[in-house]
Design an enzyme around this catalytic site. Structure first.
Site, mmCIF file in Angstrom:
data_model
loop_
_atom_site.group_PDB
_atom_site.id
_atom_site.type_symbol
_atom_site.label_atom_id
_atom_site.label_comp_id
_atom_site.label_asym_id
_atom_site.label_seq_id
_atom_site.Cartn_x
_atom_site.Cartn_y
_atom_site.Cartn_z
ATOM 1 N N PRO A 79 0.843 -1.192 0.000
ATOM 2 C CA PRO A 79 0.000 0.000 0.000
ATOM 3 C C PRO A 79 0.886 1.252 0.000
ATOM 4 C CG PRO A 79 -0.032 -1.087 2.165
ATOM 5 C CD PRO A 79 0.807 -1.944 1.259
ATOM 6 N N VAL A 80 0.524 2.247 -0.796
ATOM 7 C CA VAL A 80 1.362 3.447 -0.941
ATOM 8 C C VAL A 80 1.072 4.436 0.189
ATOM 9 C CG1 VAL A 80 1.833 5.438 -2.442
ATOM 10 C CG2 VAL A 80 1.556 3.158 -3.430
ATOM 11 N N GLY A 81 2.120 5.004 0.768
ATOM 12 C CA GLY A 81 1.955 6.034 1.799
ATOM 13 C C GLY A 81 1.499 5.488 3.135
ATOM 14 N N GLY A 83 3.517 3.807 5.319
ATOM 15 C CA GLY A 83 4.635 3.539 6.223
ATOM 16 C C GLY A 83 5.310 2.216 5.958
ATOM 17 N N GLY A 85 7.263 1.520 3.270
ATOM 18 C CA GLY A 85 8.479 1.621 2.466
ATOM 19 C C GLY A 85 8.258 1.421 0.987
ATOM 20 N N SER A 86 7.088 1.841 0.481
ATOM 21 C CA SER A 86 6.814 1.585 -0.939
ATOM 22 C C SER A 86 7.781 2.346 -1.848
ATOM 23 C CB SER A 86 5.361 1.921 -1.285
ATOM 24 O OG SER A 86 5.093 3.283 -1.042
ATOM 25 N N SER A 87 8.143 3.579 -1.487
ATOM 26 C CA SER A 87 9.026 4.330 -2.389
ATOM 27 C C SER A 87 10.449 3.776 -2.360
ATOM 28 C CB SER A 87 9.000 5.825 -2.072
ATOM 29 O OG SER A 87 9.422 6.055 -0.751
ATOM 30 N N ALA A 88 10.932 3.356 -1.183
ATOM 31 C CA ALA A 88 12.280 2.772 -1.118
ATOM 32 C C ALA A 88 12.316 1.443 -1.872
ATOM 33 C CB ALA A 88 12.684 2.560 0.340
ATOM 34 N N ASP A 127 14.600 2.941 5.315
ATOM 35 C CA ASP A 127 13.724 2.197 4.395
ATOM 36 C C ASP A 127 14.547 1.577 3.260
ATOM 37 O OD1 ASP A 127 11.910 3.520 5.997
ATOM 38 O OD2 ASP A 127 10.606 4.159 4.358
HETATM 39 C C1 MEV Z 1 9.667 6.327 7.424
HETATM 40 O O1 MEV Z 1 9.478 4.967 7.083
HETATM 41 C C2 MEV Z 1 10.491 6.426 8.651
HETATM 42 C C3 MEV Z 1 10.850 7.847 9.103
HETATM 43 O O2 MEV Z 1 11.696 7.699 10.230
HETATM 44 C C4 MEV Z 1 11.543 8.626 8.000
HETATM 45 C C5 MEV Z 1 12.926 8.110 7.681
HETATM 46 O O3 MEV Z 1 13.550 7.453 8.529
HETATM 47 O O4 MEV Z 1 13.396 8.414 6.579
HETATM 48 C C6 MEV Z 1 9.610 8.627 9.540
#
Ligand code: MEV
Length: 285
Positions: A79-81, A83, A85-88, A127
């Site tokens: 799922p995007v956005g 948390g 890690g979809s973009s990484a 990520d």
């Molecule tokens: C995002 O998955 C985690 C954060 O700590 C941002 C980051 O570490 O780049 C919120």
């Protein structure tokens, strides 16, 4: 025609999000969901095979493969956005697909981190590090970054999806703007990471550390009423500890459980998308 394929996992942060941006350690693990990228060489501009392409996605693709020469197909079950890690995962999969197509062996962490910066401004790198290494990782934004693979613990957890996305770049910037007032909370999160690493194989000891991490994430302003309602649902249905995971502002809750069944049933009866995750050993990158 030249072709290439790359895949990388998404992740969940067990303890330490946000504080990790400011130099504290974090513990995170790869999940069995991720992104696959296929490249095929073409004459002409680089295109992404999607009905509509977000300008940031086009910029990320061109940053890795160049503005011309490739047709790019993407598939993801993350799922995007949320948390996870979809973009990484996308960035690392793109680099791997490009390496596969060109026969190069580039530094996937460094190249994918440049792409993450296009998406999120000032990411810590956690990520990307998990997307590259898989498995369970302790990460710290030292120079160079510290990336320690840890043995996978045997517990399981339930992920509860809030159904809405958080804006990682904006949340990271907002936390940065609250310093130095929140520095004691960020330092305490770092201490929780140390304690969680010691307790990694002991869910009874780990649970309260997750609960305290959630309280600190609320204190630094990245939780939401919806996330707190899901944390409450998890605790009422057997979770040993529960917290938001990722940047917050939306996204998912991670709940450590002995038996996932009661929480999965409660989530289903409230129409909350929920599933079981188990940290797994890292696959060789
Ligand atoms: C995002 O998955 C985690 C954060 O700590 C941002 C980051 O570490 O780049 C919120």
């Amino acid at each position: 025609m030249t072709t290439g394929t790359g895949r990388a996992s998404g992740k969940l942060i067990l303890v330490g999000e946000h504080a990790v941006v400011h130099g504290e350690p974090a513990l995170a693990f790869a999940v069995d969901r991720g992104t696959t990228v296929h490249l095929a060489s073409v004459d002409g501009p680089t295109t992404v095979d999607l009905p509509s392409v977000d300008p940031r996605l086009q910029a990320a693709v061109e940053h890795v493969v160049g503005p011309t020469g490739w047709r790019v197909s993407l598939s993801s079950d993350l799922p995007v956005g949320r948390g996870m890690g979809s973009s990484a995962s996308l960035a690392v999969a793109l680099v791997r697909a490009h390496d596969d197509a060109t026969g190069a062996h580039t530094d996937a962490y460094a190249r994918a981190l440049e792409v993450e910066r296009l998406f999120h401004g000032t990411p810590s790198g956690v990520d990307v590090a998990v997307a590259v290494a898989g498995g369970v990782l302790r990460f710290q934004r030292t120079d160079p970054p510290t990336r320690q693979s840890l043995p996978a613990p045997s517990w399981q957890a339930v992920v509860l999806d809030s159904g809405s996305a958080g804006d990682t770049g904006a949340l990271v910037a907002a936390v940065g703007a609250r310093r130095p007032g929140i520095d004691p909370q960020l330092r305490r999160i770092g201490e929780l990471v140390e304690a969680a690493q010691q307790a990694l194989d002991d869910p009874q000891a780990l649970g309260p550390l997750l609960d305290e991490n959630q309280a600190l994430l609320e204190a630094i302003g990245v939780s939401t009423p919806r996330l707190e309602a899901l944390v409450g649902l998890a605790r009422r249905h057997g979770a040993l500890g529960a917290k938001l995971s990722g940047a917050g502002g939306g996204g998912v809750v991670l709940a450590l459980v002995d038996d996932p069944a009661p929480l999965l049933a409660a989530a289903a009866s409230e129409g909350v998308d929920a599933w079981v995750v188990r940290p797994a050993p890292g696959a060789p990158a």
